[in-house]
Structure formats: structure tokens, C-alpha cells
Write a protein that holds these residues in place. Structure first.
Motif, PDB file in Angstrom:
ATOM      1  N   LYS A   1       0.832  -1.218   0.000  1.00  0.00           N
ATOM      2  CA  LYS A   1       0.000   0.000   0.000  1.00  0.00           C
ATOM      3  C   LYS A   1       0.860   1.259   0.000  1.00  0.00           C
ATOM      4  CE  LYS A   1      -3.988  -1.955   2.355  1.00  0.00           C
ATOM      5  NZ  LYS A   1      -4.585  -2.035   3.687  1.00  0.00           N
ATOM      6  N   MET A   2       1.965   1.179   0.726  1.00  0.00           N
ATOM      7  CA  MET A   2       2.857   2.338   0.793  1.00  0.00           C
ATOM      8  C   MET A   2       3.488   2.596  -0.583  1.00  0.00           C
ATOM      9  SD  MET A   2       3.484   4.395   3.294  1.00  0.00           S
ATOM     10  CE  MET A   2       3.411   3.632   4.876  1.00  0.00           C
ATOM     11  N   LEU A   3       3.840   1.530  -1.298  1.00  0.00           N
ATOM     12  CA  LEU A   3       4.425   1.682  -2.640  1.00  0.00           C
ATOM     13  C   LEU A   3       3.392   2.293  -3.595  1.00  0.00           C
ATOM     14  CD1 LEU A   3       6.313  -1.729  -2.729  1.00  0.00           C
ATOM     15  CD2 LEU A   3       7.416   0.520  -2.926  1.00  0.00           C
ATOM     16  N   GLU A   4       2.153   1.835  -3.466  1.00  0.00           N
ATOM     17  CA  GLU A   4       1.091   2.373  -4.323  1.00  0.00           C
ATOM     18  C   GLU A   4       0.893   3.870  -4.028  1.00  0.00           C
ATOM     19  OE1 GLU A   4      -2.373  -0.160  -4.372  1.00  0.00           O
ATOM     20  OE2 GLU A   4      -3.604   1.474  -5.143  1.00  0.00           O
ATOM     21  N   LEU A   5       0.904   4.187  -2.738  1.00  0.00           N
ATOM     22  CA  LEU A   5       0.765   5.602  -2.342  1.00  0.00           C
ATOM     23  C   LEU A   5       1.892   6.444  -2.951  1.00  0.00           C
ATOM     24  CD1 LEU A   5      -0.634   7.775  -0.544  1.00  0.00           C
ATOM     25  CD2 LEU A   5       0.962   7.117   1.277  1.00  0.00           C
ATOM     26  N   ALA A   6       3.094   5.879  -2.938  1.00  0.00           N
ATOM     27  CA  ALA A   6       4.235   6.601  -3.520  1.00  0.00           C
ATOM     28  C   ALA A   6       3.959   6.907  -4.995  1.00  0.00           C
ATOM     29  CB  ALA A   6       5.514   5.778  -3.376  1.00  0.00           C
ATOM     30  N   GLY A   7       3.434   5.919  -5.701  1.00  0.00           N
ATOM     31  CA  GLY A   7       3.101   6.131  -7.117  1.00  0.00           C
ATOM     32  C   GLY A   7       2.071   7.229  -7.298  1.00  0.00           C
ATOM     33  N   GLU A   8       1.174   7.353  -6.329  1.00  0.00           N
ATOM     34  CA  GLU A   8       0.102   8.357  -6.426  1.00  0.00           C
ATOM     35  C   GLU A   8       0.600   9.762  -6.135  1.00  0.00           C
ATOM     36  OE1 GLU A   8      -3.606   7.676  -4.146  1.00  0.00           O
ATOM     37  OE2 GLU A   8      -3.030   5.572  -4.253  1.00  0.00           O
ATOM     38  N   ILE A   9       1.442   9.900  -5.080  1.00  0.00           N
ATOM     39  CA  ILE A   9       1.672  11.282  -4.613  1.00  0.00           C
ATOM     40  C   ILE A   9       3.133  11.731  -4.515  1.00  0.00           C
ATOM     41  CG2 ILE A   9      -0.516  11.348  -3.314  1.00  0.00           C
ATOM     42  CD1 ILE A   9       1.138  11.046  -0.757  1.00  0.00           C
ATOM     43  N   ALA A  10       4.088  10.812  -4.678  1.00  0.00           N
ATOM     44  CA  ALA A  10       5.477  11.232  -4.400  1.00  0.00           C
ATOM     45  C   ALA A  10       6.244  11.571  -5.681  1.00  0.00           C
ATOM     46  CB  ALA A  10       6.193  10.132  -3.628  1.00  0.00           C
ATOM     47  N   ASP A  11       7.313  12.334  -5.511  1.00  0.00           N
ATOM     48  CA  ASP A  11       8.212  12.627  -6.631  1.00  0.00           C
ATOM     49  C   ASP A  11       9.223  11.499  -6.822  1.00  0.00           C
ATOM     50  OD1 ASP A  11       7.378  15.471  -7.191  1.00  0.00           O
ATOM     51  OD2 ASP A  11       7.889  15.626  -5.065  1.00  0.00           O
ATOM     52  N   GLY A  12       9.434  10.736  -5.764  1.00  0.00           N
ATOM     53  CA  GLY A  12      10.358   9.609  -5.836  1.00  0.00           C
ATOM     54  C   GLY A  12      10.006   8.613  -4.751  1.00  0.00           C
TER      55      GLY A  12
ATOM     56  N   LYS B   1      -3.477   5.107 -11.152  1.00  0.00           N
ATOM     57  CA  LYS B   1      -4.670   5.608 -10.462  1.00  0.00           C
ATOM     58  C   LYS B   1      -4.843   7.114 -10.675  1.00  0.00           C
ATOM     59  CE  LYS B   1      -5.970   3.755  -6.065  1.00  0.00           C
ATOM     60  NZ  LYS B   1      -5.594   3.686  -4.646  1.00  0.00           N
ATOM     61  N   VAL B   2      -3.725   7.848 -10.689  1.00  0.00           N
ATOM     62  CA  VAL B   2      -3.831   9.316 -10.817  1.00  0.00           C
ATOM     63  C   VAL B   2      -3.511   9.794 -12.234  1.00  0.00           C
ATOM     64  CG1 VAL B   2      -3.438   9.823  -8.381  1.00  0.00           C
ATOM     65  CG2 VAL B   2      -1.466   9.554  -9.877  1.00  0.00           C
ATOM     66  N   GLY B   3      -3.370   8.841 -13.156  1.00  0.00           N
ATOM     67  CA  GLY B   3      -3.170   9.207 -14.567  1.00  0.00           C
ATOM     68  C   GLY B   3      -1.803   9.806 -14.861  1.00  0.00           C
ATOM     69  N   HIS B   4      -0.820   9.443 -14.055  1.00  0.00           N
ATOM     70  CA  HIS B   4       0.543   9.925 -14.330  1.00  0.00           C
ATOM     71  C   HIS B   4       1.301   8.872 -15.121  1.00  0.00           C
ATOM     72  CE1 HIS B   4       0.572  12.935 -10.709  1.00  0.00           C
ATOM     73  NE2 HIS B   4      -0.262  13.269 -11.667  1.00  0.00           N
ATOM     74  N   ASP B   5       2.598   9.180 -15.394  1.00  0.00           N
ATOM     75  CA  ASP B   5       3.442   8.226 -16.096  1.00  0.00           C
ATOM     76  C   ASP B   5       4.523   7.745 -15.122  1.00  0.00           C
ATOM     77  OD1 ASP B   5       3.965   7.499 -19.166  1.00  0.00           O
ATOM     78  OD2 ASP B   5       5.875   7.577 -18.059  1.00  0.00           O
ATOM     79  N   LEU B   6       4.878   6.459 -15.248  1.00  0.00           N
ATOM     80  CA  LEU B   6       5.894   5.898 -14.339  1.00  0.00           C
ATOM     81  C   LEU B   6       7.213   6.672 -14.419  1.00  0.00           C
ATOM     82  CD1 LEU B   6       6.048   3.511 -12.328  1.00  0.00           C
ATOM     83  CD2 LEU B   6       7.076   2.156 -14.160  1.00  0.00           C
ATOM     84  N   SER B   7       7.489   7.236 -15.602  1.00  0.00           N
ATOM     85  CA  SER B   7       8.764   7.952 -15.779  1.00  0.00           C
ATOM     86  C   SER B   7       8.826   9.236 -14.936  1.00  0.00           C
ATOM     87  CB  SER B   7       8.971   8.301 -17.251  1.00  0.00           C
ATOM     88  OG  SER B   7       7.944   9.180 -17.659  1.00  0.00           O
TER      89      SER B   7
END
Ligand code: F42
Length: 328
Positions: free
Chosen positions: A161-172, A196-202
Motif C-alpha cells: 500500500k505504501m508503494l502504491e501511495l508513492a506512485g500516487e503522490i510522491a516525486d520519488g 490511479k492518478v493518470g501519471h506516467d511511471l517515468s
């Protein structure tokens, strides 16, 4: 691939600043300082590093929002940004439960707390007067009286869950792992958050916060890594041990040896080469380069060279600069 280096402030700040300067000269782009109450203070270290370096980015790796109120963290890291000419990065995580226990701090709702802390800190850095009635973070009109600028926030994360959260809101994201198998799992979780937030993994700096030990002599490199690997095995979940086919009972044997400070047992048998392979980037520069390439192929964008770095820290930093960073 970008390179960072982690220091645990168990050494005096000026010694760490010396290593940080050396790392900067040898091609490292980031220096990360850990935060535990029993070591020297993270922000004092970051200040000394800022004043003794010119270009390397400097971050808390990682602080938490239990021992420090998010408004204090917003101010502390903005001060580092000002002192360093905009080189600060905030690494924030849920924190190390064992250190909270001895301080009498209750570790409730780490996911929600970390998420709300990041939201609060971002708003404070945007210069807003922050009213927040979160589940765990409460601010009643806090505002910084100075401008620290836009500071990237990296999340220290291991759990799904923490990794998913990172993908949603963190810069790294700073993932405490060294092996491709762990990153296959981690990157998939980070990707879920990003999608989930429509960003790109890059857009997210996926950072392997590794146990690293390099030396021209691979046996010396392995010996230097053993005690750190022992602590990693002792702190690993059964899921992670099974992923690396490490017998679950090894965890209790190693934990017992650590509790008795029986380092002889750790060095002579309990910590196996299979454990070192699973939990460290270790060996000659060529061995380490191969591991780094494998991680890059999975999506890792920054390697943080963490403890022990090598049997001799200074030699290892120079070796990494010359034989790894310069050749990537
Ligand atoms: N910790 C420190 O204290 N100091 C450091 O210097 C430090 C450095 C560091 C560097 C990289 C890194 O990856 C971690 C580092 N850590 C450091 C450790 C870090 O602070 C965390 O302890 C570590 O990352 C473990 O966190 P985790 O990602 O495994 O997250 C834990 C909290 C977890 O259980 N996560 C679950 C998950 O699936 O991700 C989620 C649990 C959950 O959902 N909880 C709910 C919630 O709201 O929080 C509540 C559930 C309930 O029933 O209450």
C-alpha cells in the motif's frame, strides 16, 4: 542511472561531510542521511553537508511524521533548501517502529499519517495557511514565514500500500531492497498508484536504497556486508524471505545471534552467500555493475549506495566513481 549515497550519522557530521564531498567529486548526484533518534541529528548533518558541497542534492533518507510534526519538517527541510541553494529533498516514511517503542511514541495508522503529512508539507511549502482536520494530522492555521521553494518529496516504502501511495503522490520512492525480484514486485505496485492518478511511471524516481559493498576482493566485500545483511534478514517479512528461498527459521536464529551480539556466529555461517546475494549489491565493481544493470532493466532510476558501502568507505567511494559511475 543516477547514483546516490546513504550515510548513517553514527560518525561525526564533519566526517560525513568529507565523504559527501568526495562522493560529489566522484559523480554521485544525491546524498541521503538517515533519521533515528539514537544517531546524530539529520538536519544538523544536512546543514554541514550543504555548507561543504556545491552541487550534490541532499535529502533526509528518511524522516517521519511521528517524531517530528509535519509543520516542523516543512520548516526544517525548507531551511536546508535555503542553505544549500535549492538542493534539498525531503525523504519521508512511516518510521522505524522499534525506535518509537523506546521513545513511548504510538505508531498508529502509518499509511494515512504519511499521506496526510505529505499533503500538509506540500501546502506549507506552497506558502499556504494550512487548516487540516485529517484522520491523524491536525493543523489549525499553520503557515511558514519564509519561502523554501518547491522541494521534491520522496517516500520511503516497502509495503504494497505504501508503494502504491508513492506512485500516487510522491516525486520519488526510496525502496529498501537490492534485488531485481523485489523490484519486480515494487515497480508493479508503484505503477498501480501512478495509473490511479493518470501519471506516467517515468515521472517518479524509483530508487533502490541498497545494502552495497564493493571491493576488488569479493571475499572482503562479502565479509563487510554480513552484519548489515543479518539485520535485513532479521527485519524481513516471511513473504520476502520466501521470495528469495531463504528458510524462515534462519530469521529467528539470526535475530537470536544479534540479541546476544554474537557477531562471530553471524560472520561464520549464519549469514550465507545466498542471503548476501538476495539482500546486497556486493562484490567486485564488475559484480556490482551487473546487479545495477539488472535493476535498471526493471525500472530502477537511482541506486543509493548504502551501508556498508565497502570494507573501506573512502576507497569504496573512489572505486564506485572510477569503475562504476564513470563506466555507466
Ligand atoms: N526509518 C527510519 O525510522 N529512519 C530512516 O532513516 C529510514 C530510512 C529508510 C530508507 C528507505 C526506506 O525504504 C525505508 C527507511 N526507513 C527508515 C523505514 C521506513 O520508515 C518504514 O519503516 C519502512 O519503509 C516500512 O514501511 P512499509 O512501507 O512497510 O509500511 C508499513 C507501515 C506498512 O505496514 N505498510 C502497509 C503496506 O501495505 O504498505 C500498510 C499498512 C496500512 O495500511 N496501515 C493502515 C494505515 O492507515 O496506516 C492502518 C491499518 C490499521 O489497521 O490500523
Amino acid at each position: 542511472m543516477k547514483f546516490g549515497i546513504e550515510f548513517v550519522p553514527s560518525d561525526p557530521p564533519l566526517k560525513i561531510a568529507y565523504y559527501a564531498k568526495l562522493a560529489e567529486q566522484r559523480g554521485f548526484e544525491y546524498v541521503w542521511i538517515t533519521d533515528h533518534y539514537n544517531n546524530r541529528d539529520v538536519y544538523s548533518n544536512l546543514t554541514v553537508i550543504a555548507l561543504n558541497t556545491n552541487s550534490i542534492k541532499i535529502g533526509s533518507g528518511v524522516t517521519n511524521s511521528y517524531t517530528r510534526n509535519p509543520a516542523i519538517t516543512a520548516s526544517s527541510i525548507a531551511s536546508i533548501a535555503e542553505i544549500s541553494g535549492g538542493r534539498a529533498i525531503l525523504g519521508l516514511g512511516p518510521g522505524d517502529k522499534s525506535t518509537f517503542d523506546v521513545m513511548g511514541i504510538k505508531w498508529g495508522k502509518p499509511l494515512v499519517t504519511t499521506k496526510e503529512a505529505i499533503q500538509a508539507i506540500r501546502s506549507l511549502h506552497e506558502g499556504k495557511k494550512v487548516y487540516m482536520d485529517g484522520e491523524t494530522i491536525k493543523l489549525a492555521g499553520a503557515r511558514l514565514a519564509f519561502n523554501g521553494g518547491k522541494i521534491p518529496i520522496y517516500l520511503g516504502a516497502q509495503g504494497p500500500k505504501m508503494l502504491e501511495l508513492a506512485g500516487e503522490i510522491a516525486d520519488g520512492v526510496l525502496v529498501n531492497a537490492s534485488h531485481p525480484k523485489d523490484f519486480e514486485v515494487a515497480v508493479a505496485q508503484i505503477r498501480k498508484g501512478v495509473d490511479k492518478v493518470g501519471h506516467d511511471l517515468s515521472e517518479i524516481d524509483i530508487t533502490a536504497y541498497t545494502c552495497f559493498s564493493v571491493d576488488p576482493d569479493p571475499v572482503k566485500a562479502a565479509n563487510a556486508a554480513k552484519v548489515i545483511v543479518a539485520f535485513i534478514v532479521a527485519g524481513s517479512s516471511d513473504v520476502v524471505l520466501e521470495r528469495h528461498k531463504i528458510p524462515i527459521e534462519a530469521k529467528s536464529q539470526i535475530s537470536a545471534a544479534i540479541a546476544k551480539a554474537d557477531f562471530g556466529a553471524l560472520m561464520c555461517g549464519l549469514v550465507t552467500s545466498q542471503m548476501i546475494e538476495a539482500f546486497a549489491i556486493c562484490g567486485t565493481p564488475e559484480d556490482c555493475m551487473k546487479s545495477i544493470n539488472d535493476l535498471e532493466a526493471i525500472g530502477v532510476t537511482q541506486i543509493v549506495v548504502g551501508s556498508p558501502i565497502g570494507p573501506d568507505k573512502e576507497k569504496a567511494i573512489k572505486l564506485i566513481g572510477k569503475e562504476i559511475i564513470a563506466k555507466m
